[in-house]
Design a protein around this motif. Structure first.
Motif, PDB file in Angstrom:
ATOM      1  N   SER A 161       0.834  -1.214   0.000  1.00 53.59           N
ATOM      2  CA  SER A 161       0.000   0.000   0.000  1.00 53.59           C
ATOM      3  C   SER A 161       0.861   1.254   0.000  1.00 53.59           C
ATOM      4  O   SER A 161       0.324   2.364  -0.002  1.00 53.59           O
ATOM      5  N   GLY A 162       2.181   1.073   0.039  1.00 54.96           N
ATOM      6  CA  GLY A 162       3.057   2.247   0.145  1.00 54.96           C
ATOM      7  C   GLY A 162       3.241   2.679   1.593  1.00 54.96           C
ATOM      8  O   GLY A 162       3.909   3.667   1.880  1.00 54.96           O
ATOM      9  N   TYR A 163       2.639   1.903   2.540  1.00 60.73           N
ATOM     10  CA  TYR A 163       2.723   2.277   3.965  1.00 60.73           C
ATOM     11  C   TYR A 163       4.167   2.241   4.468  1.00 60.73           C
ATOM     12  O   TYR A 163       4.659   3.212   5.055  1.00 60.73           O
ATOM     13  N   LEU A 164       4.860   1.132   4.205  1.00 65.31           N
ATOM     14  CA  LEU A 164       6.240   1.033   4.705  1.00 65.31           C
ATOM     15  C   LEU A 164       7.115   2.088   4.033  1.00 65.31           C
ATOM     16  O   LEU A 164       7.963   2.713   4.685  1.00 65.31           O
ATOM     17  N   GLU A 165       6.885   2.292   2.723  1.00 66.12           N
ATOM     18  CA  GLU A 165       7.660   3.306   1.999  1.00 66.12           C
ATOM     19  C   GLU A 165       7.465   4.672   2.643  1.00 66.12           C
ATOM     20  O   GLU A 165       8.398   5.447   2.778  1.00 66.12           O
ATOM     21  N   ARG A 166       6.200   4.958   3.046  1.00 59.10           N
ATOM     22  CA  ARG A 166       5.917   6.285   3.632  1.00 59.10           C
ATOM     23  C   ARG A 166       6.564   6.446   5.009  1.00 59.10           C
ATOM     24  O   ARG A 166       7.293   7.393   5.245  1.00 59.10           O
ATOM     25  N   ILE A 167       6.334   5.470   5.899  1.00 60.16           N
ATOM     26  CA  ILE A 167       6.819   5.693   7.273  1.00 60.16           C
ATOM     27  C   ILE A 167       8.345   5.668   7.334  1.00 60.16           C
ATOM     28  O   ILE A 167       8.943   6.367   8.131  1.00 60.16           O
ATOM     29  N   PHE A 168       8.967   4.860   6.457  1.00 61.26           N
ATOM     30  CA  PHE A 168      10.437   4.816   6.459  1.00 61.26           C
ATOM     31  C   PHE A 168      11.038   5.810   5.453  1.00 61.26           C
ATOM     32  O   PHE A 168      12.240   5.860   5.288  1.00 61.26           O
ATOM     33  N   ASP A 169      10.167   6.539   4.768  1.00 62.96           N
ATOM     34  CA  ASP A 169      10.617   7.533   3.784  1.00 62.96           C
ATOM     35  C   ASP A 169      11.541   6.892   2.746  1.00 62.96           C
ATOM     36  O   ASP A 169      12.572   7.466   2.385  1.00 62.96           O
ATOM     37  N   LEU A 170      11.160   5.741   2.244  1.00 63.21           N
ATOM     38  CA  LEU A 170      12.059   4.988   1.355  1.00 63.21           C
ATOM     39  C   LEU A 170      12.197   5.650  -0.007  1.00 63.21           C
ATOM     40  O   LEU A 170      13.290   5.721  -0.550  1.00 63.21           O
ATOM     41  N   ASN A 171      11.091   6.182  -0.532  1.00 63.16           N
ATOM     42  CA  ASN A 171      11.189   6.789  -1.867  1.00 63.16           C
ATOM     43  C   ASN A 171      12.062   8.018  -1.829  1.00 63.16           C
ATOM     44  O   ASN A 171      12.899   8.231  -2.690  1.00 63.16           O
ATOM     45  N   LYS A 172      11.904   8.818  -0.761  1.00 71.65           N
ATOM     46  CA  LYS A 172      12.692  10.038  -0.647  1.00 71.65           C
ATOM     47  C   LYS A 172      14.167   9.686  -0.531  1.00 71.65           C
ATOM     48  O   LYS A 172      15.027  10.299  -1.138  1.00 71.65           O
ATOM     49  N   LYS A 173      14.436   8.636   0.276  1.00 76.26           N
ATOM     50  CA  LYS A 173      15.836   8.236   0.453  1.00 76.26           C
ATOM     51  C   LYS A 173      16.436   7.834  -0.889  1.00 76.26           C
ATOM     52  O   LYS A 173      17.552   8.197  -1.205  1.00 76.26           O
TER      53      LYS A 173
END
Ligand SMILES: Cc1cc2nc3c(=O)[nH]c(=O)nc-3n(C[C@H](O)[C@H](O)[C@H](O)COP(=O)(O)OP(=O)(O)OC[C@H]3O[C@@H](n4cnc5c(N)ncnc54)[C@H](O)[C@@H]3O)c2cc1C
Length: 492
Positions: A474-486
């Motif tokens: 759902s993009g949840y882990l990406e959001r909370i860990f800021d993976l895309n930004k990283k």
């Protein structure tokens, strides 16, 4: 739906056998709106509801081919965006079979089955789950993906401990049986993995034996101070569950410590929280949502009047187990009336070894007072070190789970409370703890990276192996860990 005759035969043959059943994929899109349980996030997505394993595989193949994103959902009762999709939402509600093996004391349930139905079915065979979520409505797929916990987790561990095996489809369409012995990498990462590594189809849980007279005896003690958490909450008897409910008073804190154990009883005298949901509970829960002070008044009433201190109360096993059903029913009713009551909830695990749990709670209380907010629910329990489930908040860590929930906050108060959750996350990290990922997560991603760094790196490696196109989630882990930004930062 009946359980497929021989699910084992699906394993490893499915790829060659799967007819690409594209009918379900080419249906006219059904667009649906979904919200988190606390009503803070809402998304719209296309719902696909496969009814066979072949259809699940066909959807995954189509998504892979067309670069679509598939978000798995059970009952959509997640507190945050764990199950909110923006492209395709796949629901396996049709996989609702429940198959009991009395000899082996196990139940194999399709992921669409609700825990209330699983419990009703196994109870008729004098069996009961070891650890089960607190509402009938949550699905088997949703709870395994959250590695859920219950009152008994302090002595029996979390849900994953009692999972024997599960059947899943990975993004490339392979069907795999996962257990501690087979595909152990997936076993330990899909349990509590928020639907990011594959589609679980069915789960086999180990059960305990009960009788139809099995009830739960509970005794409460009360104190106007926090005292020593280890004395109140660390288990000394494997049959006894311990937990604590706190409420704020003018002077500081009020504490109710509970001890519960299963026993055989013919006569029932339950604590109000563990009664069957009737209209009085529904009205009380609804009013408590409308007037926040009433929720607080309920805990004040409980502290002074009911349950009485050191008196033994006897609750039926099922209402004791599903004690949040009143809340669920009240929210369901309000939703039908187009009323949306907001709720946020965050849980922190403070390591027992740090000796800092009391200081953490005291800081939390000071911060609530400074902001003029009172929790709707404030409870604490002990969680033993988990098996090495990858994203488990108690992986390699025995701790006190401090859970705090607020209802009805808006505007400035809401923003201040989210900020309070972030500050507390930093404190939790400094004391070696973790934020539990199953509820809301308001946290600085850098703090979460320190808490979950090693596990997150392994999850990313597994993602490359089993879902390299990032089709699932759902993009949840990406959001909370800021993976895309990283990743952007790295690319920049
Ligand atoms: C009233 C209430 C009481 C609760 N009580 C407890 C409790 O006692 N203990 C506890 O630990 N938690 C509790 N929770 C939290 C709850 O366990 C989680 O939010 C749970 O994940 C919700 O499951 P669901 O069926 O609603 O699934 P959803 O919210 O729809 O999905 C949850 C997650 O599971 C994934 N998923 C769903 N189906 C599949 C599948 N087939 N394969 C792979 N992944 C899948 C989704 O992608 C998502 O990440 C409670 C929540 C509420 C609202």
């Amino acid at each position: 739906m009946a359980r497929p005759a021989n699910t084992q035969s699906l394993v490893s043959t499915s790829l060659s056998n799967s007819k690409t059943n594209v009918e379900i994929v080419s249906q006219a899109p059904v667009m649906e709106e979904r919200s988190s349980y606390g009503f803070f996030q809402t998304t719209t997505s296309q719902t696909l509801a496969p009814t066979t394993v072949e259809e699940v595989i066909a959807i995954l193949k189509m998504a892979h081919r067309d670069g679509r994103k598939v978000t798995l959902c059970g009952s959509n009762m997640s507190l945050d965006t764990q199950s909110l999709g923006t492209d395709i939402s796949m629901t396996l509600a049709a996989f609702d079979y429940i198959d009991v093996d009395r000899e082996r004391k196990t139940v194999t349930a399709g992921v669409g089955a609700k825990w209330g139905d699983v419990v009703d079915t196994v109870r008729a065979h004098n069996l009961f789950p070891q650890v089960v979520i607190s509402t009938r409505k949550v699905s088997v797929g949703g709870s395994i993906s959250a590695n859920s916990l219950s009152r008994w987790a302090c002595v029996r561990g979390r849900e994953g401990t009692h999972v024997e095996s599960f059947l899943m489809v990975v993004a490339d369409g392979r069907v795999l049986r996962c257990s501690r012995e087979q595909h152990a990498d997936l076993f330990y990462s899909v349990i509590g993995g928020f639907g990011t590594l594959g589609v679980v189809l069915e789960v086999t849980h180990r059960l305990q034996t009960i009788s139809l007279d099995t009830c739960v005896e509970s005794v409460a003690t009360k104190e106007p101070r926090l005292g020593n958490l280890s004395e109140d909450l660390l288990p000394t008897d494997p049959e006894e569950a311990r937990y604590m409910i706190l409420s704020l008073s003018k002077k500081g804190l009020r504490k109710m410590s509970f001890r519960s154990r299963q026993g055989e009883h013919k006569k029932v005298k339950p604590i109000w929280l563990y009664k069957h949901v009737d209209w009085t509970r529904l009205v009380a829960e609804t009013l408590a949502h409308i007037w926040m002070w009433l929720a607080h008044a309920v805990w004040t009433f409980s502290y002074f009047f009911h349950p009485r201190e050191n008196k033994t109360y006897v609750s039926e096993l099922v209402p004791y187990t599903f004690f949040t059903d009143g809340n669920v029913a009240a929210r369901g009713m309000m939703k039908r009336m187009k009323m949306k009551f907001r709720m946020i909830e965050q849980t922190y695990i403070i390591p027992v070894a740090s000796g800092k749990a009391e200081a953490f709670i005291e800081r939390l209380v000071e911060m609530c007072k400074a902001r003029g907010v009172k929790p709707m629910l404030f409870d604490v329990m002990y969680l033993p070190e988990d098996e090495p489930f990858l994203l488990s908040s108690t992986r390699g860590l025995a701790g006190f789970a401090v859970n705090i929930a607020f209802e009805g906050l808006e505007g400035q108060k809401l923003e201040e409370t989210k900020e309070m959750f972030r500050i507390l996350t930093t404190l939790c990290k400094e004391w070696g703890g973790r934020v539990h990922l199953v509820k809301n997560v308001f946290a600085d991603p850098a703090d979460l990276h320190e808490m979950y760094g090693e596990s997150l790196a392994t999850w990313q490696e597994l993602k490359q192996v089993y879902d390299p196109q990032n089709t699932l989630g759902s993009g949840y882990l990406e959001r909370i860990f800021d993976l895309n930004k990283k990743e952007d930062t790295l690319q920049a």
